[in-house]
Write a protein that holds these residues in place. Sequence first.
Motif, PDB file in Angstrom:
ATOM      1  N   ILE A 144       0.853  -1.194   0.000  1.00  0.00           N
ATOM      2  CA  ILE A 144       0.000   0.000   0.000  1.00  0.00           C
ATOM      3  C   ILE A 144       0.888   1.243   0.000  1.00  0.00           C
ATOM      4  O   ILE A 144       1.840   1.347   0.774  1.00  0.00           O
ATOM      5  N   LEU A 145       0.569   2.185  -0.867  1.00  0.00           N
ATOM      6  CA  LEU A 145       1.307   3.445  -0.948  1.00  0.00           C
ATOM      7  C   LEU A 145       0.349   4.605  -0.673  1.00  0.00           C
ATOM      8  O   LEU A 145      -0.678   4.745  -1.331  1.00  0.00           O
ATOM      9  N   ALA A 146       0.695   5.427   0.305  1.00  0.00           N
ATOM     10  CA  ALA A 146      -0.076   6.638   0.599  1.00  0.00           C
ATOM     11  C   ALA A 146       0.818   7.842   0.333  1.00  0.00           C
ATOM     12  O   ALA A 146       1.820   8.041   1.021  1.00  0.00           O
ATOM     13  N   LYS A 147       0.468   8.631  -0.688  1.00  0.00           N
ATOM     14  CA  LYS A 147       1.228   9.832  -1.031  1.00  0.00           C
ATOM     15  C   LYS A 147       0.389  11.046  -0.647  1.00  0.00           C
ATOM     16  O   LYS A 147      -0.758  11.170  -1.068  1.00  0.00           O
ATOM     17  N   ALA A 148       0.971  11.928   0.161  1.00  0.00           N
ATOM     18  CA  ALA A 148       0.207  13.054   0.694  1.00  0.00           C
ATOM     19  C   ALA A 148       0.979  14.350   0.511  1.00  0.00           C
ATOM     20  O   ALA A 148       2.213  14.389   0.570  1.00  0.00           O
ATOM     21  N   SER A 149       0.221  15.403   0.278  1.00  0.00           N
ATOM     22  CA  SER A 149       0.756  16.768   0.251  1.00  0.00           C
ATOM     23  C   SER A 149      -0.121  17.591   1.192  1.00  0.00           C
ATOM     24  O   SER A 149      -1.298  17.823   0.912  1.00  0.00           O
ATOM     25  N   ILE A 150       0.459  18.015   2.315  1.00  0.00           N
ATOM     26  CA  ILE A 150      -0.322  18.606   3.399  1.00  0.00           C
ATOM     27  C   ILE A 150       0.302  19.933   3.824  1.00  0.00           C
ATOM     28  O   ILE A 150       1.519  20.079   3.882  1.00  0.00           O
ATOM     29  N   THR A 151      -0.564  20.898   4.153  1.00  0.00           N
ATOM     30  CA  THR A 151      -0.114  22.145   4.758  1.00  0.00           C
ATOM     31  C   THR A 151      -1.084  22.543   5.861  1.00  0.00           C
ATOM     32  O   THR A 151      -2.251  22.135   5.845  1.00  0.00           O
ATOM     33  N   THR A 203       2.217  -8.814  12.629  1.00  0.00           N
ATOM     34  CA  THR A 203       2.758  -8.532  11.310  1.00  0.00           C
ATOM     35  C   THR A 203       2.538  -7.059  10.992  1.00  0.00           C
ATOM     36  O   THR A 203       1.435  -6.539  11.127  1.00  0.00           O
ATOM     37  N   ALA A 204       3.584  -6.385  10.564  1.00  0.00           N
ATOM     38  CA  ALA A 204       3.480  -4.963  10.262  1.00  0.00           C
ATOM     39  C   ALA A 204       2.628  -4.750   9.012  1.00  0.00           C
ATOM     40  O   ALA A 204       2.659  -5.545   8.070  1.00  0.00           O
ATOM     41  N   MET A 247       6.338   1.225   6.879  1.00  0.00           N
ATOM     42  CA  MET A 247       5.911   0.543   8.090  1.00  0.00           C
ATOM     43  C   MET A 247       6.369  -0.910   8.099  1.00  0.00           C
ATOM     44  O   MET A 247       6.706  -1.458   9.144  1.00  0.00           O
ATOM     45  N   GLY A 248       6.393  -1.540   6.935  1.00  0.00           N
ATOM     46  CA  GLY A 248       6.815  -2.939   6.853  1.00  0.00           C
ATOM     47  C   GLY A 248       8.258  -3.131   7.273  1.00  0.00           C
ATOM     48  O   GLY A 248       8.619  -4.111   7.933  1.00  0.00           O
TER      49      GLY A 248
END
Length: 358
Positions: A144-151, A203-204, A247-248
């Motif tokens: 799983i990939l979570a890509k975020a752009s946050i301000t 399991t991670a 996380m893994g």
Amino acid sequence: MQAIELDWIEPMARDFLYGLSGSLGMQLAASGALTAPDLNGDIYFDNANVGVKMTNVKYTINDTINVTPDKIAFNPLRIVDDTNNAATISGDIGHNGFSDFSFGLNVRLRDFLLLNNPTQADSMIYGRLGLNGTIDVTGTDSNILAKASITNSGAGRVYLQLPESARTAQQYTGITYIDPADTIPQPVDGVNRIFETSGSTATALPLRVELALTLTPQLTAGMVINPAGGDIASVSGTGNIQLIYDMGKDDISLQGDYTVSKGDAAFSFQNILKREFQLAQGGRVTFRGDPMDTRFHATAVYNLRAALATLDETFTTDPYLSSTRVQVTCLINISGERDRMNITYDIQHPGVDYRGTR
């Protein structure tokens, strides 16, 4: 299925949630084999309200999730906070008999309230924080990939309170001696595993987070060092930080810079002596990958009236001084890395040279 009234659940979750109301229901039709039925229909939230005690924010959902034999779809799902700003979740989660999941989700935050407990000073984290940005979740249940752009959104204040129970100390007449081995977690494979549980066999989650974080001077971040004495350090500034967390592999990386616009720190001794410092503009924190390799450069400023004669007795006979008690600025310059700090001191006063002939 008949809708469940959420207030019925509140007694079982009162330690974490509050203000539950509205209902959660399903309208699903099953077909196919009993061992692997195909489901079609909707999961619906009817004016569902849920408050989170730790953050003191209440959210409302009045939307529907669509379920098909191979997909769970958000078209979109809208979550509204206390201030009527929303986070929207769109996209879908693919599945094969509710296994072998695949993700294609997008989350959009618009002034979305994450924290709203500025008076809840007994919490580990308190203040007010809203966020803008996007989060994209892709991949499969094995990657799983979570890509975020946050301000940060608008003016905000966030304080972290250091837990006293996390330290082992001996106290003698107001002086606390702390064992560094108890307060500085040792790195494991380059990662500070503060929350590692001994003997855990879980399991991670195979999740990789890639976060681009932009911080503006409208956000003040602080740390409460000693709540009883009012010892608090806070700072605001600009930052562009890239965080990658696998996380893994239990691996974290930080890249980027944070530059101080302004800040202050207050320290007390036994509620008798208290000193308040200002942080000079331009201080910098530089992240270079391994969080343990972070570099610091900051100047703390303390203003006071000082007796020059304590520095040099000849000041008492200086004809150009009407008084030997003058306003001076004490500087503490801090630079280096977490375990190799370089601290230097300086004194400044307009028109008086302390580092020349005296």
